[in-house]
Design an enzyme around this catalytic site. Structure first.
Site, mmCIF file in Angstrom:
data_model
loop_
_atom_site.group_PDB
_atom_site.id
_atom_site.type_symbol
_atom_site.label_atom_id
_atom_site.label_comp_id
_atom_site.label_asym_id
_atom_site.label_seq_id
_atom_site.Cartn_x
_atom_site.Cartn_y
_atom_site.Cartn_z
ATOM 1 N N GLU A 298 1.448 10.005 0.724
ATOM 2 C CA GLU A 298 0.423 8.989 0.976
ATOM 3 C C GLU A 298 -0.493 9.433 2.104
ATOM 4 O O GLU A 298 -0.021 9.918 3.139
ATOM 5 C CB GLU A 298 1.067 7.671 1.404
ATOM 6 C CG GLU A 298 1.948 7.029 0.357
ATOM 7 C CD GLU A 298 2.512 5.680 0.826
ATOM 8 O OE1 GLU A 298 3.058 4.971 -0.018
ATOM 9 O OE2 GLU A 298 2.397 5.351 2.031
ATOM 10 N N GLU B 31 2.714 8.772 4.908
ATOM 11 C CA GLU B 31 4.144 8.930 4.683
ATOM 12 C C GLU B 31 4.421 9.543 3.324
ATOM 13 O O GLU B 31 3.514 9.725 2.512
ATOM 14 C CB GLU B 31 4.909 7.615 4.860
ATOM 15 C CG GLU B 31 4.386 6.436 4.095
ATOM 16 C CD GLU B 31 5.057 5.128 4.563
ATOM 17 O OE1 GLU B 31 5.900 4.636 3.821
ATOM 18 O OE2 GLU B 31 4.729 4.614 5.643
ATOM 19 N N LYS C 246 3.390 1.597 15.837
ATOM 20 C CA LYS C 246 4.176 1.554 14.599
ATOM 21 C C LYS C 246 5.644 1.853 14.866
ATOM 22 O O LYS C 246 5.967 2.579 15.794
ATOM 23 C CB LYS C 246 3.674 2.635 13.625
ATOM 24 C CG LYS C 246 2.320 2.406 13.027
ATOM 25 C CD LYS C 246 2.041 3.533 12.047
ATOM 26 C CE LYS C 246 0.720 3.343 11.342
ATOM 27 N NZ LYS C 246 0.471 4.441 10.393
ATOM 28 N N ARG D 249 10.720 8.979 -4.294
ATOM 29 C CA ARG D 249 11.222 8.247 -5.465
ATOM 30 C C ARG D 249 10.142 8.204 -6.549
ATOM 31 O O ARG D 249 8.994 8.563 -6.294
ATOM 32 C CB ARG D 249 11.540 6.805 -5.057
ATOM 33 C CG ARG D 249 10.296 6.112 -4.496
ATOM 34 C CD ARG D 249 10.439 4.617 -4.284
ATOM 35 N NE ARG D 249 9.159 4.012 -3.962
ATOM 36 C CZ ARG D 249 8.672 3.852 -2.741
ATOM 37 N NH1 ARG D 249 9.358 4.256 -1.691
ATOM 38 N NH2 ARG D 249 7.494 3.302 -2.548
ATOM 39 N N GLU E 206 -0.681 5.526 17.549
ATOM 40 C CA GLU E 206 -1.629 6.346 16.788
ATOM 41 C C GLU E 206 -3.022 5.780 16.947
ATOM 42 O O GLU E 206 -3.188 4.590 17.226
ATOM 43 C CB GLU E 206 -1.295 6.249 15.281
ATOM 44 C CG GLU E 206 -0.432 7.328 14.743
ATOM 45 C CD GLU E 206 -0.179 7.200 13.242
ATOM 46 O OE1 GLU E 206 -0.737 6.283 12.592
ATOM 47 O OE2 GLU E 206 0.580 8.021 12.738
ATOM 48 N N LYS E 207 -4.022 6.595 16.716
ATOM 49 C CA LYS E 207 -5.396 6.107 16.588
ATOM 50 C C LYS E 207 -5.428 5.157 15.391
ATOM 51 O O LYS E 207 -4.847 5.449 14.346
ATOM 52 C CB LYS E 207 -6.331 7.303 16.351
ATOM 53 C CG LYS E 207 -7.747 6.954 15.964
ATOM 54 C CD LYS E 207 -8.602 6.717 17.188
ATOM 55 C CE LYS E 207 -9.953 6.114 16.810
ATOM 56 N NZ LYS E 207 -10.437 5.197 17.870
ATOM 57 N N GLY F 109 6.197 -0.728 5.229
ATOM 58 C CA GLY F 109 5.897 -2.114 4.865
ATOM 59 C C GLY F 109 5.162 -2.924 5.909
ATOM 60 O O GLY F 109 5.060 -4.137 5.787
ATOM 61 N N GLY F 110 4.635 -2.256 6.934
ATOM 62 C CA GLY F 110 3.812 -2.956 7.911
ATOM 63 C C GLY F 110 4.605 -3.706 8.973
ATOM 64 O O GLY F 110 4.025 -4.315 9.860
ATOM 65 N N LYS G 196 9.743 8.462 10.744
ATOM 66 C CA LYS G 196 8.286 8.689 10.685
ATOM 67 C C LYS G 196 7.805 9.709 11.717
ATOM 68 O O LYS G 196 6.952 10.530 11.428
ATOM 69 C CB LYS G 196 7.524 7.370 10.874
ATOM 70 C CG LYS G 196 7.932 6.266 9.910
ATOM 71 C CD LYS G 196 7.619 6.591 8.469
ATOM 72 C CE LYS G 196 8.367 5.630 7.564
ATOM 73 N NZ LYS G 196 8.516 6.057 6.192
HETATM 74 C C1 MV4 Z 1 -2.423 2.719 9.658
HETATM 75 C C2 MV4 Z 1 -3.637 2.026 9.481
HETATM 76 C C3 MV4 Z 1 -4.691 2.419 10.262
HETATM 77 N N1 MV4 Z 1 -4.559 3.424 11.161
HETATM 78 N N2 MV4 Z 1 -2.328 3.713 10.556
HETATM 79 C C4 MV4 Z 1 0.227 0.013 6.717
HETATM 80 C C5 MV4 Z 1 1.642 0.211 6.262
HETATM 81 C C6 MV4 Z 1 2.084 1.509 6.785
HETATM 82 N N3 MV4 Z 1 2.597 2.325 5.734
HETATM 83 C C7 MV4 Z 1 0.883 2.126 7.431
HETATM 84 N N4 MV4 Z 1 -0.187 1.169 7.378
HETATM 85 C C8 MV4 Z 1 -1.349 1.411 8.041
HETATM 86 N N5 MV4 Z 1 -1.329 2.417 8.937
HETATM 87 C C9 MV4 Z 1 -3.388 4.039 11.296
HETATM 88 N N6 MV4 Z 1 -3.273 5.010 12.208
HETATM 89 C C10 MV4 Z 1 -3.686 1.004 8.541
HETATM 90 C C11 MV4 Z 1 -2.553 0.665 7.820
HETATM 91 C C12 MV4 Z 1 -2.697 -0.408 6.878
HETATM 92 C C13 MV4 Z 1 -2.715 -0.184 5.512
HETATM 93 C C14 MV4 Z 1 -2.517 1.101 4.975
HETATM 94 C C15 MV4 Z 1 -2.503 1.315 3.627
HETATM 95 C C16 MV4 Z 1 -2.702 0.234 2.766
HETATM 96 C C17 MV4 Z 1 -2.892 -1.040 3.253
HETATM 97 C C18 MV4 Z 1 -2.892 -1.259 4.621
HETATM 98 C C19 MV4 Z 1 -3.084 -2.550 5.114
HETATM 99 C C20 MV4 Z 1 -3.082 -2.766 6.467
HETATM 100 C C21 MV4 Z 1 -2.883 -1.701 7.350
#
Ligand code: MV4
Length: 449
Positions: A276, A289, A159, A293, A201-202, A165-166, A116
């Site tokens: 995304e 990201e 992160k 695929r 990150e912010k 996947g969180g 990432k």
């Molecule tokens: C974030 C965010 C807020 N701010 N990054 C969730 C999974 C991972 N791919 C990145 N994610 C997030 N990154 C910053 N800087 C909030 C999320 C996030 C989220 C993003 C997309 C769809 C659903 C989500 C649910 C919780 C948190």
């Protein structure tokens, strides 16, 4: 064109890929585990090979078995679908070394997007907007992290570099909890990915998840297609997707699409992929990201563009020139996808495998069903719980919702608990109908916490 493609997957996506092969006049080889003999993808394929026992690590992830199956059957290419080996750089490499075309981007592209921090760095250099952040791994005992977080501005998010996947994610609202959050995130990241690196990150509050389908050919040409809004998720699992997004104006679509193309060009992307973005309340967007695929939600893009993405993916893998021109693609109508999972919505979505009794899936105007299940089919407990995707299409968002509401009420899956009833609630909710809900919609308005 390829003569024979081996599909290294199961379930609805294996069926989807076999259908694309049929239309391209390419033979399709199914692989299956010992419990999947009666699965629909085996019936639809021209031939099939059993590659191992039920557990995915013995079958759908068993690289030597899959390569042997491709060689025995005389396949000249492998389609990995999504999940399993789709983003496994080692698998892509082994395929190529064995003279089998991997239907996806190059190993290098997959690798570049898997890290990432490296991905964000590359995007920044390519002029794609990214969230302000540390720009590299951080450590809890480095005194500079406090100044860094202050400069970025609380809340911040920690992160995992190997993330997705969180997992390994922590939101931090003040400097009191910063060090602890970093340590917890590192521990989680280490357990989940075998790599403890994390970055800062912010934190973007109430973000929307907006993604763009991109396409690229081996001659360096790229294109983007209209966006998908995937903001309705539960525990980082998408439940509902729609295209176009009620939130995105024509001018923002063009800006984000252009950024998505830059992202694709930066990794010399070949075949199809997804970029995304997070979009904040003010319509500012940030690269999140890139998925290398075909995705579960690809059908909604197919419905609003008329483009068969799996066929395009195969043609681009063969080496054909890209024929899609972004500016000439018109968004027509509106599409929604609801994922029907074999899970019990009343028991915290616990997996609910077992034998389906009577099955009735909807049809009629504007309804497409992508599924592998049939009446009498036994859903094995070993794999993911997606059993069907209902895709509705209408002239506008209103008609698309109305058709989905109608279709959901026709669903009858005897003996298997599933998420259709949850989708009825979502489609009926005032907030969803208004459009443009953010990623906290489900917890706020459907589960009420
Ligand atoms: C974030 C965010 C807020 N701010 N990054 C969730 C999974 C991972 N791919 C990145 N994610 C997030 N990154 C910053 N800087 C909030 C999320 C996030 C989220 C993003 C997309 C769809 C659903 C989500 C649910 C919780 C948190």
């Amino acid at each position: 064109m390829f003569k024979k493609v081996l599909i290294a997957n199961r379930g609805e996506i294996a069926c989807r890929i076999i259908r694309a092969c049929r239309e391209l006049d390419v033979k399709a080889v199914a692989i299956h585990s010992q419990v999947d003999r009666e699965s629909m993808h085996v019936r639809l394929a021209d031939q099939s090979v059993c590659v191992g026992e039920a557990s995915a690590s013995d079958s759908y992830l068993n690289i030597p078995s899959i390569i042997a199956a491709a060689e025995i059957s005389g396949a000249d290419a492998i389609h990995p679908g999504y999940g399993f080996l789709a983003e496994n750089t080692y698998f892509a490499e082994v395929c190529e070394a064995c003279g089998l075309k991997f239907i996806g981007p190059s190993r290098e592209s997959i690798e570049q997007m898997g890290d990432k921090i490296a991905a964000i760095e590359l995007m920044k250099k390519s002029g794609v907007p990214v969230v302000p952040g540390s720009g590299g791994p951080i450590s809890a005992d480095d005194p500079k992290i406090f100044a860094m977080a202050k400069k970025i501005g609380y809340p911040v998010i920690i992160k995992a570099t190997a993330g997705g996947g969180g997992k390994g994610m922590r939101i931090v609202t003040s400097e009191q909890t910063l060090q602890n959050a970093i340590i917890i995130a590192q521990t989680e990241a280490k357990a989940a990915f075998g790599n403890a690196d994390v970055y800062m990150e912010k934190y973007i509050e109430e973000p929307h998840h907006i993604e763009f389908q991109i396409l690229g050919d081996k001659y360096g040409k790229t294109a983007y297609l209209p966006e998908r809004d995937c903001s309705i998720q539960r525990r980082h699992q998408k439940l509902v997707e729609e295209s176009p997004s009620p939130l995105i104006s024509e001018s923002l679509r063009k800006k984000m699409g252009k950024a998505a193309r830059h992202a694709a060009a930066a990794v010399k992307y070949v075949t199809i992929g997804t970029v995304e973005f997070l979009v904040d309340k003010k319509g500012r967007f940030y690269f999140m990201e890139m998925n290398t695929r075909i995705q579960v939600e690809h059908p909604i893009t197919e419905m609003v563009t008329g483009i068969d993405l799996v066929k395009e993916q195969i043609k681009l893998a063969v080496g054909e020139k890209l024929s899609v021109i972004s500016e000439k693609v018109k968004v027509s109508g509106h599409a929604i996808e609801c994922r029907i999972n074999a899970e019990d919505p009343d028991k915290d979505f616990i997996a609910s495998p077992g034998k389906i009794g009577k099955l009735y899936l909807p049809g009629g105007p504007g309804i497409r069903i992508d599924t592998h299940v049939y009446s009498g089919y036994t859903i094995p407990p070993y794999y993911d719980s997606l059993i069907a995707k209902i895709i509705s299409f209408g002239a506008d968002r209103g008609e698309s919702i109305a058709r989905m509401q109608r279709a959901l009420r026709e669903v009858e899956i005897e003996n298997v608990k599933n998420t259709a009833s949850l989708h009825v609630k979502i489609m009926d909710s005032e907030q969803f109908r208004k459009g443009g809900v953010s990623t906290d919609f489900l917890s706020k308005h459907i589960f009420g916490k």
